[in-house]
Design an enzyme around this catalytic site. Structure first.
Site, PDB file in Angstrom:
ATOM      1  N   HIS A 309      48.018  -2.748  13.467  1.00 28.71           N
ATOM      2  CA  HIS A 309      47.572  -4.094  13.860  1.00 28.71           C
ATOM      3  C   HIS A 309      48.765  -4.837  14.457  1.00 28.71           C
ATOM      4  CE1 HIS A 309      45.794  -8.084  13.654  1.00 28.71           C
ATOM      5  NE2 HIS A 309      44.636  -7.459  13.538  1.00 28.71           N
ATOM      6  N   ASP A 367      38.589  -2.399  11.093  1.00 28.20           N
ATOM      7  CA  ASP A 367      37.691  -1.489  11.835  1.00 28.20           C
ATOM      8  C   ASP A 367      37.579  -0.121  11.187  1.00 28.20           C
ATOM      9  OD1 ASP A 367      39.186  -3.265  14.196  1.00 28.20           O
ATOM     10  OD2 ASP A 367      37.022  -3.085  14.320  1.00 28.20           O
TER      11      ASP A 367
HETATM   12  C1  SDX Z   1      41.400  -5.468  16.073  1.00 25.30           C
HETATM   13  O1  SDX Z   1      44.550  -9.065  17.129  1.00 25.30           O
HETATM   14  C2  SDX Z   1      43.627  -9.048  16.270  1.00 25.30           C
HETATM   15  O2  SDX Z   1      43.564  -9.881  15.387  1.00 25.30           O
HETATM   16  C3  SDX Z   1      42.605  -7.951  16.455  1.00 25.30           C
HETATM   17  C4  SDX Z   1      41.549  -7.851  15.381  1.00 25.30           C
HETATM   18  C5  SDX Z   1      40.657  -9.061  15.367  1.00 25.30           C
HETATM   19  O3  SDX Z   1      40.042  -9.300  14.329  1.00 25.30           O
HETATM   20  O4  SDX Z   1      40.484  -9.691  16.442  1.00 25.30           O
HETATM   21  O5  SDX Z   1      42.161  -7.705  14.123  1.00 25.30           O
HETATM   22  C6  SDX Z   1      40.640  -6.651  15.613  1.00 25.30           C
HETATM   23  O6  SDX Z   1      41.534  -5.291  17.249  1.00 25.30           O
HETATM   24  C7  SDX Z   1      42.043  -4.557  15.046  1.00 25.30           C
HETATM   25  C8  SDX Z   1      42.865  -3.406  15.714  1.00 25.30           C
HETATM   26  C9  SDX Z   1      41.892  -2.316  16.082  1.00 25.30           C
HETATM   27  N1  SDX Z   1      42.538  -1.275  16.900  1.00 25.30           N
HETATM   28  C10 SDX Z   1      42.726  -0.037  16.455  1.00 25.30           C
HETATM   29  O7  SDX Z   1      42.478   0.342  15.311  1.00 25.30           O
HETATM   30  C11 SDX Z   1      43.222   0.928  17.513  1.00 25.30           C
HETATM   31  C12 SDX Z   1      44.420   1.728  16.949  1.00 25.30           C
HETATM   32  N2  SDX Z   1      45.511   0.801  16.768  1.00 25.30           N
HETATM   33  C13 SDX Z   1      46.527   0.757  17.838  1.00 25.30           C
HETATM   34  O8  SDX Z   1      45.958   0.833  19.120  1.00 25.30           O
HETATM   35  C14 SDX Z   1      47.535  -0.353  17.610  1.00 25.30           C
HETATM   36  O9  SDX Z   1      47.902  -0.293  16.307  1.00 25.30           O
HETATM   37  C15 SDX Z   1      47.167  -1.793  17.940  1.00 25.30           C
HETATM   38  C16 SDX Z   1      46.714  -1.942  19.350  1.00 25.30           C
HETATM   39  C17 SDX Z   1      46.102  -2.285  17.020  1.00 25.30           C
HETATM   40  C18 SDX Z   1      48.422  -2.633  17.729  1.00 25.30           C
HETATM   41  O10 SDX Z   1      49.346  -2.186  18.613  1.00 25.30           O
HETATM   42  P1  SDX Z   1      50.804  -2.892  18.709  1.00 25.30           P
HETATM   43  O11 SDX Z   1      51.053  -3.929  17.700  1.00 25.30           O
HETATM   44  O12 SDX Z   1      50.979  -3.279  20.125  1.00 25.30           O
HETATM   45  O13 SDX Z   1      51.688  -1.763  18.213  1.00 25.30           O
HETATM   46  P2  SDX Z   1      52.486  -0.826  19.164  1.00 25.30           P
HETATM   47  O14 SDX Z   1      51.533  -0.260  20.178  1.00 25.30           O
HETATM   48  O15 SDX Z   1      53.691  -1.565  19.632  1.00 25.30           O
HETATM   49  O16 SDX Z   1      52.890   0.344  18.153  1.00 25.30           O
HETATM   50  C19 SDX Z   1      54.071   0.242  17.373  1.00 25.30           C
HETATM   51  C20 SDX Z   1      54.364   1.702  17.044  1.00 25.30           C
HETATM   52  C21 SDX Z   1      54.379   2.598  18.283  1.00 25.30           C
HETATM   53  O17 SDX Z   1      55.204   3.702  17.965  1.00 25.30           O
HETATM   54  P3  SDX Z   1      56.790   3.637  18.412  1.00 25.30           P
HETATM   55  O18 SDX Z   1      56.817   3.357  19.911  1.00 25.30           O
HETATM   56  O19 SDX Z   1      57.395   2.525  17.596  1.00 25.30           O
HETATM   57  O20 SDX Z   1      57.349   5.000  18.074  1.00 25.30           O
HETATM   58  O21 SDX Z   1      53.306   2.216  16.209  1.00 25.30           O
HETATM   59  C22 SDX Z   1      52.640   3.259  16.893  1.00 25.30           C
HETATM   60  C23 SDX Z   1      52.964   3.123  18.367  1.00 25.30           C
HETATM   61  O22 SDX Z   1      52.899   4.380  19.013  1.00 25.30           O
HETATM   62  N3  SDX Z   1      51.211   3.058  16.628  1.00 25.30           N
HETATM   63  C24 SDX Z   1      50.358   4.039  16.307  1.00 25.30           C
HETATM   64  C25 SDX Z   1      49.136   3.389  16.052  1.00 25.30           C
HETATM   65  N4  SDX Z   1      49.279   2.071  16.228  1.00 25.30           N
HETATM   66  C26 SDX Z   1      50.567   1.871  16.599  1.00 25.30           C
HETATM   67  N5  SDX Z   1      50.513   5.385  16.233  1.00 25.30           N
HETATM   68  C27 SDX Z   1      49.404   6.082  15.887  1.00 25.30           C
HETATM   69  N6  SDX Z   1      48.201   5.549  15.626  1.00 25.30           N
HETATM   70  C28 SDX Z   1      48.027   4.197  15.689  1.00 25.30           C
HETATM   71  N7  SDX Z   1      46.848   3.668  15.422  1.00 25.30           N
END
Ligand code: SDX
Length: 432
Positions: A309, A367
Site C-alpha cells: 500500500h 483488497d
Molecule cells: C488500493 O491509496 C489508497 O488508499 C488505495 C486504496 C483505497 O482504499 O483507495 O487503499 C485501495 O488501491 C489498495 C492497493 C491495492 N493494490 C494492490 O494490491 C496491487 C499490488 N500492490 C502494488 O501494486 C503496490 O503495493 C501499490 C501500488 C499498492 C503501492 O505501490 P507503491 O507504494 O508505489 O510501492 P512501490 O511500487 O514503490 O513498491 C515499493 C517496493 C518496490 O520494490 P523495490 O523497488 O523497493 O525493490 O515494494 C515492491 C516494489 O517492487 N512492491 C511489491 C508489491 N508492492 C510493492 N512487490 C511485490 N508485490 C507487491 N504487491
C-alpha cells in the site's frame, strides 16, 4: 519534546537568495511545507506520484500508515464497521456528523426516493455487448447521468450539489447491479425501498422475477461492512482524480465517472479482482513459492496482488476487519474448507514471513480479503471493483463537495520537468 518547526529556509548553492517557507500543521498527522510561493523564485518541486505531496487540506478521513490507523471524521474505522450501517457512514462522510434518529430517517428517505434510474437510461445499458465488463458499463452510465439531470452542471449551488450527492449515492447500487444483470442476460430487478441499502443491492444482483429471494442476514451484514470499509480513504488515486476533474467545475457525474475509471486499474480498486485471478492462477499451495519468486523478480512485472500500500506500512486496518468478516461468511455458508480461502491464508502466512515483504512492509491490504468474501457470497470477480466503486461513491462525493466549499479551491494544474528537445527549426518533408 522538541517544539514543532514553523518554517524552513531553502538555501541554494548559487546566487538564488534563500527562500523562507512556512510549515503548516493539521490536527493529526504530518506537518507540510507550504510551497505555494516557491514558483515566484523560479523553481518548482518535483514529486511524480505525489509520494511526499499534500494536494489539499481535508476534514474527512485521516490515515496513519505507520500505526495502521483509519479515522472518518475522527471515528476509528473499527468502531464504524462494528456499529454503523453504510448510509450512516455516508452521512458522516458527506455531512460531517453521524446522523441522529431524525437525520437518519430523513437521509434514508431521501436516498430511497432516488434509487430508480430514469426509465430511458435502460437504453444506455442496451448499447453494450453482453460481455462488457461491468466497470465499462458503470463508468458510462454514471457519466450519462449528466444528460438526464442537466441542472447539476451548476456546481456552485450547494443545494444542487447535495441533491446530486443523494442521486449518485442512491443510484450507484442500481447501476452496479444492472451492469451485472445485463451481462448475465437476466432482466433488471428494480430497487425495493423496504430493504436496507445492502439487502437492496443483493436483491437487485441475485433476485429474479420468477421467485422470492431472501437475503441471508449474515451475508447482508457482511456486505454492509464491505461497503463501509471501502467508503473513503484520503487522497487515493481515484479520489484525487475526482478532485482534479472537479477543480475545472465539471459536473458531479463526470467527476464520479472519472473516479470510477481511475479505480478500475489493477494497482488500485481493480486489485480485488486481480487478487482472485492471481489465486485462481496459483491454484494450489504447492505453486505459491513460484509466484513469491516472481513477485520479487524485478524483471517480472508480476506483483502479489492484494499486498502492499502507498500509505500503510503496517497492517491495513480494513484488512484486519475484512479477514474477520471472511471467517464469519465462510462459517455461515459452510465454506470453511474453501480451497481458495485456505490458499489465501497460506499465501498470507508465507508472504508475511518472507524477508522481501517484511523489509518492504508489504502487508495484505483490504483488497486481499474483500475478493474472497465476495466470491463466497457468489459475486462474480468482474463485479468486485464495481462494488468497490459503489461504496467509494460516498467518499468521492464527500471529497468533491468539500473541495467546492474550500475558499482556496482553484483549478488543478501541476507543473513538469521538461526533458524534451531544445528549440529547433522546422524541416520540410524532403529534408527530413
Ligand atoms: C488500493 O491509496 C489508497 O488508499 C488505495 C486504496 C483505497 O482504499 O483507495 O487503499 C485501495 O488501491 C489498495 C492497493 C491495492 N493494490 C494492490 O494490491 C496491487 C499490488 N500492490 C502494488 O501494486 C503496490 O503495493 C501499490 C501500488 C499498492 C503501492 O505501490 P507503491 O507504494 O508505489 O510501492 P512501490 O511500487 O514503490 O513498491 C515499493 C517496493 C518496490 O520494490 P523495490 O523497488 O523497493 O525493490 O515494494 C515492491 C516494489 O517492487 N512492491 C511489491 C508489491 N508492492 C510493492 N512487490 C511485490 N508485490 C507487491 N504487491
Amino acid at each position: 519534546m522538541a517544539t514543532k518547526p514553523t518554517k524552513v529556509t531553502l538555501t541554494f548553492d548559487n546566487d538564488i537568495l534563500p527562500v523562507e517557507l512556512p510549515i503548516l500543521s493539521g490536527t493529526l498527522g504530518n506537518d507540510v511545507i507550504d510551497i505555494r510561493t516557491l514558483g515566484n523564485h523560479g523553481i518548482y518541486t518535483y514529486d511524480p506520484g505525489f509520494l511526499s505531496t499534500a494536494s489539499c487540506n481535508s476534514n474527512i478521513t485521516f490515515i496513519n500508515g505507520e500505526k495502521g490507523l483509519l479515522y472518518h471524521r475522527g471515528y476509528p474505522i473499527e468502531q464504524l464497521a462494528k456499529n454503523c450501517d453504510f448510509l450512516e457512514v455516508a452521512h458522516l462522510l458527506i455531512q460531517g456528523e453521524l446522523p441522529n434518529r431524525e437525520q437518519n430517517k430523513t437521509f434514508r428517505t431521501a436516498v430511497e426516493r432516488h434509487t430508480m434510474l430514469h426509465d430511458q437510461m435502460n437504453n444506455v445499458f442496451r448499447g453494450f455487448r453482453r460481455d462488457a465488463h461491468p466497470m465499462a458499463v458503470m463508468v458510462s452510465v454514471v457519466g450519462a447521468m449528466a444528460a438526464f439531470y442537466p441542472e447539476h452542471t451548476d456546481v456552485s449551488d450547494p443545494k444542487l450539489r447535495e441533491k446530486a450527492a443523494i442521486r449518485l449515492l442512491a443510484k450507484a447500487p442500481t447501476i452496479a447491479a444492472w451492469s451485472y444483470k445485463y451481462t448475465s442476460g437476466q432482466p433488471f430487478m428494480y430497487p425495493q425501498n423496504k430493504l436496507s441499502f445492502a439487502e437492496n443491492f443483493l436483491h437487485m444482483m441475485f433476485a429474479t422475477p420468477c421467485e422470492d429471494y431472501v437475503v441471508n442476514p449474515v451475508v447482508s451484514k457482511a456486505f454492509e461492512r464491505i461497503l463501509i470499509l471501502h467508503a473513503d480513504h484520503e487522497q487515493n488515486a481515484s479520489t484525487s482524480t475526482v478532485r482534479l476533474v472537479g477543480s475545472s467545475g465539471a459536473n458531479p457525474f463526470a467527476c464520479i465517472a472519472a473516479g470510477i475509471a481511475s479505480l478500475w486499474g489493477p494497482a488500485h480498486g481493480g486489485a480485488n479482482e486481480a487478487t482472485l485471478k492471481m489465486l485462481d492462477e496459483i491454484g494450489d499451495i504447492s505453486r505459491i513459492d513460484d509466484f513469491i519468486k516472481r513477485a520479487k523478480d524485478k524483471n517480472d512485472s508480476f506483483r502479489l496482488m492484494g499486498f502492499g500500500h502507498r500509505v500503510y506500512r503496517n497492517m491495513d486496518p480494513r484488512a484486519a476487519i475484512m479477514r474477520e468478516t471472511c471467517h464469519e461468511v465462510l462459517n455461515e455458508l459452510g465454506l470453511n474448507d474453501d480451497p481458495m480461502f485456505k490458499l489465501a491464508m497460506r499465501l498470507e502466512k508465507i508472504a508475511l514471513e518472507d524477508d522481501y515483504f517484511v523489509k518492504r512492509k508489504l502487508y495484505p491490504n483490504v483488497d486481499f480479503y474483500s475478493g474472497i468474501v465476495m466470491r463466497a457470497m457468489g459475486i462474480p470477480n468482474s463485479m468486485f471493483t464495481a462494488i468497490f466503486a459503489l461504496a467509494r461513491t460516498a467518499g468521492w462525493i464527500a471529497q468533491w463537495h468539500e473541495m467546492h466549499t474550500e475558499p482556496s479551491n482553484k483549478i488543478g494544474r501541476p507543473r513538469q520537468l521538461y526533458t524534451g528537445e531544445m528549440k529547433r527549426e522546422f524541416a520540410p518533408i524532403n529534408d527530413r
